[in-house]
Design a protein around this motif. Sequence first.
Motif, PDB file in Angstrom:
ATOM      1  N   ALA A 264      -3.659   8.145  -9.334  1.00 37.57           N
ATOM      2  CA  ALA A 264      -5.082   7.844  -9.539  1.00 37.57           C
ATOM      3  C   ALA A 264      -5.731   8.944 -10.374  1.00 37.57           C
ATOM      4  CB  ALA A 264      -5.804   7.718  -8.198  1.00 37.57           C
ATOM      5  N   LYS A 265      -6.632   8.554 -11.244  1.00 38.53           N
ATOM      6  CA  LYS A 265      -7.369   9.531 -12.030  1.00 38.53           C
ATOM      7  C   LYS A 265      -8.217  10.400 -11.103  1.00 38.53           C
ATOM      8  CE  LYS A 265      -6.091   7.926 -16.076  1.00 38.53           C
ATOM      9  NZ  LYS A 265      -5.233   8.715 -16.995  1.00 38.53           N
ATOM     10  N   PRO A 266      -8.346  11.718 -11.418  1.00 34.27           N
ATOM     11  CA  PRO A 266      -9.089  12.615 -10.519  1.00 34.27           C
ATOM     12  C   PRO A 266     -10.501  12.138 -10.194  1.00 34.27           C
ATOM     13  CG  PRO A 266      -7.873  13.897 -12.143  1.00 34.27           C
ATOM     14  CD  PRO A 266      -7.714  12.457 -12.528  1.00 34.27           C
ATOM     15  N   TRP A 267     -11.238  11.631 -11.178  1.00 34.63           N
ATOM     16  CA  TRP A 267     -12.610  11.190 -10.927  1.00 34.63           C
ATOM     17  C   TRP A 267     -12.640   9.983  -9.994  1.00 34.63           C
ATOM     18  CZ3 TRP A 267     -13.998   6.227 -12.211  1.00 34.63           C
ATOM     19  CH2 TRP A 267     -13.170   5.553 -13.120  1.00 34.63           C
ATOM     20  N   TRP A 268     -11.634   9.106 -10.160  1.00 37.12           N
ATOM     21  CA  TRP A 268     -11.557   7.922  -9.306  1.00 37.12           C
ATOM     22  C   TRP A 268     -11.132   8.302  -7.895  1.00 37.12           C
ATOM     23  CZ3 TRP A 268     -12.991   3.019  -9.011  1.00 37.12           C
ATOM     24  CH2 TRP A 268     -12.323   2.158  -8.117  1.00 37.12           C
ATOM     25  N   LEU A 269     -10.185   9.215  -7.802  1.00 42.43           N
ATOM     26  CA  LEU A 269      -9.701   9.658  -6.489  1.00 42.43           C
ATOM     27  C   LEU A 269     -10.833  10.290  -5.692  1.00 42.43           C
ATOM     28  CD1 LEU A 269      -7.359  10.084  -4.507  1.00 42.43           C
ATOM     29  CD2 LEU A 269      -6.847  12.236  -5.697  1.00 42.43           C
ATOM     30  N   LYS A 270     -11.660  11.070  -6.366  1.00 45.14           N
ATOM     31  CA  LYS A 270     -12.801  11.699  -5.687  1.00 45.14           C
ATOM     32  C   LYS A 270     -13.724  10.639  -5.097  1.00 45.14           C
ATOM     33  CE  LYS A 270     -16.541  15.018  -6.468  1.00 45.14           C
ATOM     34  NZ  LYS A 270     -17.211  15.901  -7.465  1.00 45.14           N
ATOM     35  N   GLN A 271     -13.975   9.561  -5.848  1.00 43.73           N
ATOM     36  CA  GLN A 271     -14.803   8.473  -5.342  1.00 43.73           C
ATOM     37  C   GLN A 271     -14.150   7.755  -4.171  1.00 43.73           C
ATOM     38  OE1 GLN A 271     -16.585   5.787  -8.263  1.00 43.73           O
ATOM     39  NE2 GLN A 271     -16.211   7.292  -9.880  1.00 43.73           N
TER      40      GLN A 271
ATOM     41  N   VAL B 177       0.822  -1.208   0.000  1.00 46.45           N
ATOM     42  CA  VAL B 177       0.000   0.000   0.000  1.00 46.45           C
ATOM     43  C   VAL B 177       0.859   1.263   0.000  1.00 46.45           C
ATOM     44  CG1 VAL B 177      -0.197   0.317   2.511  1.00 46.45           C
ATOM     45  CG2 VAL B 177      -2.107   0.989   1.026  1.00 46.45           C
ATOM     46  N   GLY B 178       2.174   1.104   0.207  1.00 43.19           N
ATOM     47  CA  GLY B 178       3.069   2.249   0.228  1.00 43.19           C
ATOM     48  C   GLY B 178       3.395   2.727   1.630  1.00 43.19           C
ATOM     49  N   LYS B 179       3.293   1.817   2.587  1.00 41.00           N
ATOM     50  CA  LYS B 179       3.507   2.178   3.992  1.00 41.00           C
ATOM     51  C   LYS B 179       4.939   2.644   4.248  1.00 41.00           C
ATOM     52  CE  LYS B 179       2.486  -1.218   6.614  1.00 41.00           C
ATOM     53  NZ  LYS B 179       3.815  -1.794   6.902  1.00 41.00           N
ATOM     54  N   SER B 180       5.912   1.863   3.812  1.00 40.88           N
ATOM     55  CA  SER B 180       7.307   2.228   4.050  1.00 40.88           C
ATOM     56  C   SER B 180       7.669   3.519   3.320  1.00 40.88           C
ATOM     57  CB  SER B 180       8.234   1.095   3.607  1.00 40.88           C
ATOM     58  OG  SER B 180       8.028  -0.056   4.398  1.00 40.88           O
ATOM     59  N   SER B 181       7.159   3.686   2.110  1.00 39.42           N
ATOM     60  CA  SER B 181       7.425   4.916   1.359  1.00 39.42           C
ATOM     61  C   SER B 181       6.854   6.126   2.074  1.00 39.42           C
ATOM     62  CB  SER B 181       6.831   4.814  -0.051  1.00 39.42           C
ATOM     63  OG  SER B 181       7.463   3.801  -0.802  1.00 39.42           O
ATOM     64  N   LEU B 182       5.694   5.961   2.695  1.00 41.68           N
ATOM     65  CA  LEU B 182       5.075   7.067   3.418  1.00 41.68           C
ATOM     66  C   LEU B 182       5.889   7.427   4.651  1.00 41.68           C
ATOM     67  CD1 LEU B 182       2.678   9.005   3.629  1.00 41.68           C
ATOM     68  CD2 LEU B 182       1.495   7.274   4.992  1.00 41.68           C
ATOM     69  N   VAL B 183       6.341   6.422   5.402  1.00 47.33           N
ATOM     70  CA  VAL B 183       7.180   6.689   6.571  1.00 47.33           C
ATOM     71  C   VAL B 183       8.451   7.426   6.151  1.00 47.33           C
ATOM     72  CG1 VAL B 183       8.555   5.625   8.410  1.00 47.33           C
ATOM     73  CG2 VAL B 183       6.278   4.745   7.892  1.00 47.33           C
ATOM     74  N   ASN B 184       9.060   6.993   5.060  1.00 46.99           N
ATOM     75  CA  ASN B 184      10.273   7.644   4.573  1.00 46.99           C
ATOM     76  C   ASN B 184      10.002   9.087   4.141  1.00 46.99           C
ATOM     77  OD1 ASN B 184      11.809   5.334   4.991  1.00 46.99           O
ATOM     78  ND2 ASN B 184      11.515   4.566   2.922  1.00 46.99           N
ATOM     79  N   ALA B 185       8.859   9.322   3.486  1.00 44.07           N
ATOM     80  CA  ALA B 185       8.514  10.673   3.049  1.00 44.07           C
ATOM     81  C   ALA B 185       8.254  11.589   4.236  1.00 44.07           C
ATOM     82  CB  ALA B 185       7.276  10.627   2.139  1.00 44.07           C
ATOM     83  N   LEU B 186       7.594  11.076   5.259  1.00 43.41           N
ATOM     84  CA  LEU B 186       7.313  11.882   6.448  1.00 43.41           C
ATOM     85  C   LEU B 186       8.580  12.311   7.151  1.00 43.41           C
ATOM     86  CD1 LEU B 186       4.325   9.845   7.928  1.00 43.41           C
ATOM     87  CD2 LEU B 186       4.228  12.258   7.294  1.00 43.41           C
TER      88      LEU B 186
ATOM     89  N   VAL C 225      -5.196   8.001   2.625  1.00 42.48           N
ATOM     90  CA  VAL C 225      -5.165   7.517   1.250  1.00 42.48           C
ATOM     91  C   VAL C 225      -3.771   7.747   0.684  1.00 42.48           C
ATOM     92  CG1 VAL C 225      -6.144   7.772  -1.068  1.00 42.48           C
ATOM     93  CG2 VAL C 225      -7.626   7.981   0.949  1.00 42.48           C
ATOM     94  N   THR C 226      -3.153   6.712   0.131  1.00 41.70           N
ATOM     95  CA  THR C 226      -1.799   6.803  -0.412  1.00 41.70           C
ATOM     96  C   THR C 226      -1.818   6.753  -1.942  1.00 41.70           C
ATOM     97  OG1 THR C 226      -1.469   4.400  -0.374  1.00 41.70           O
ATOM     98  CG2 THR C 226      -0.889   5.625   1.625  1.00 41.70           C
ATOM     99  N   LYS C 227      -0.682   7.141  -2.540  1.00 40.09           N
ATOM    100  CA  LYS C 227      -0.467   7.053  -3.998  1.00 40.09           C
ATOM    101  C   LYS C 227      -1.510   7.853  -4.773  1.00 40.09           C
ATOM    102  CE  LYS C 227       1.619   2.483  -3.417  1.00 40.09           C
ATOM    103  NZ  LYS C 227       1.758   1.103  -3.931  1.00 40.09           N
TER     104      LYS C 227
ATOM    105  N   ASP D  19      -4.951   2.345  -0.574  1.00 39.76           N
ATOM    106  CA  ASP D  19      -4.359   2.663  -1.869  1.00 39.76           C
ATOM    107  C   ASP D  19      -5.381   3.407  -2.727  1.00 39.76           C
ATOM    108  OD1 ASP D  19      -3.241   2.578  -4.487  1.00 39.76           O
ATOM    109  OD2 ASP D  19      -2.134   0.755  -3.992  1.00 39.76           O
ATOM    110  N   ALA D  20      -4.997   4.605  -3.208  1.00 39.19           N
ATOM    111  CA  ALA D  20      -5.920   5.414  -4.006  1.00 39.19           C
ATOM    112  C   ALA D  20      -6.280   4.754  -5.329  1.00 39.19           C
ATOM    113  CB  ALA D  20      -5.301   6.789  -4.278  1.00 39.19           C
ATOM    114  N   ARG D  21      -5.440   3.856  -5.811  1.00 39.52           N
ATOM    115  CA  ARG D  21      -5.610   3.317  -7.162  1.00 39.52           C
ATOM    116  C   ARG D  21      -6.612   2.177  -7.249  1.00 39.52           C
ATOM    117  NH1 ARG D  21       0.309   1.401  -8.031  1.00 39.52           N
ATOM    118  NH2 ARG D  21      -0.368   0.380  -6.093  1.00 39.52           N
TER     119      ARG D  21
END
Length: 233
Positions: free
Chosen positions: A182-189, A69-78, A176-178, A149-151
């Motif tokens: 994700a396409k804007p319409w999908w991300l909104k949903q 889901v991108g957990k490690s990437s998120l910790v690294n980004a934070l 919500v990660t990544k 995962d946003a996708r």
Amino acid sequence: MTGQFLPVHPAVLAGGLSEARTEQDRAALLEAGRLLFAKPCEFFYASQKIDQLPPAEGPEIAFCGRSNVGKSSLVNALTGHNALARVSHTPGRTKQLNFFNLGDRLTLVDMPGYGYAQASKAVKEDWQGLMFDFLRGRPTLRRVLLLLDARIETKPADRMAMELLTDAAVPFQIVVTKADDAKPWWLKQRIAEAEELARSHTAGHPMVLVTSSHTGGGIPELRAEMASLARPA
């Protein structure tokens, strides 16, 4: 504003971004988050068994989510570290609780990913048992950040995790990660669905945060929210 002291009411700081009523409140919270994550963050403990946990001494925030889901990437980004949390190319590889000390003010707990399709039934049951025991019995655990995962659509394992957190009476907040992928319409949903899921669980935090470890989107807001749970400076 960066580096400048901005007064903020203690109730606003404790409540996080959801309690910000003015732009000054919001700016102060974002600055508090920046200052917190400017502190050194270091790995200090790993545990594969519930009886091997470090002492419960200060506020903790745990990161929880499906494998990949991108957990490690998120910790690294934070934290601003490229390799603080190991980014695995093999989903479901992490099988332990990893603890990180953030400036002696907050402990970050990287939980094993769940829902890996190729994991054995025994591994899945072990994960659920370990996680429930940790969540239910950790008095210093202030909040769990549940990553979606946003996708892709919300999986049954995500819903089960929310039920697990609710049953353990542990507050959780959906992140919500990544979002950049994700396409804007999908991300909104996806955001609307996440907000509905949060409202439908008594342990769910009403504010859903949307992030991208790649672009940095939402990272300052997540830092601010986490700063509201940290030990005072």
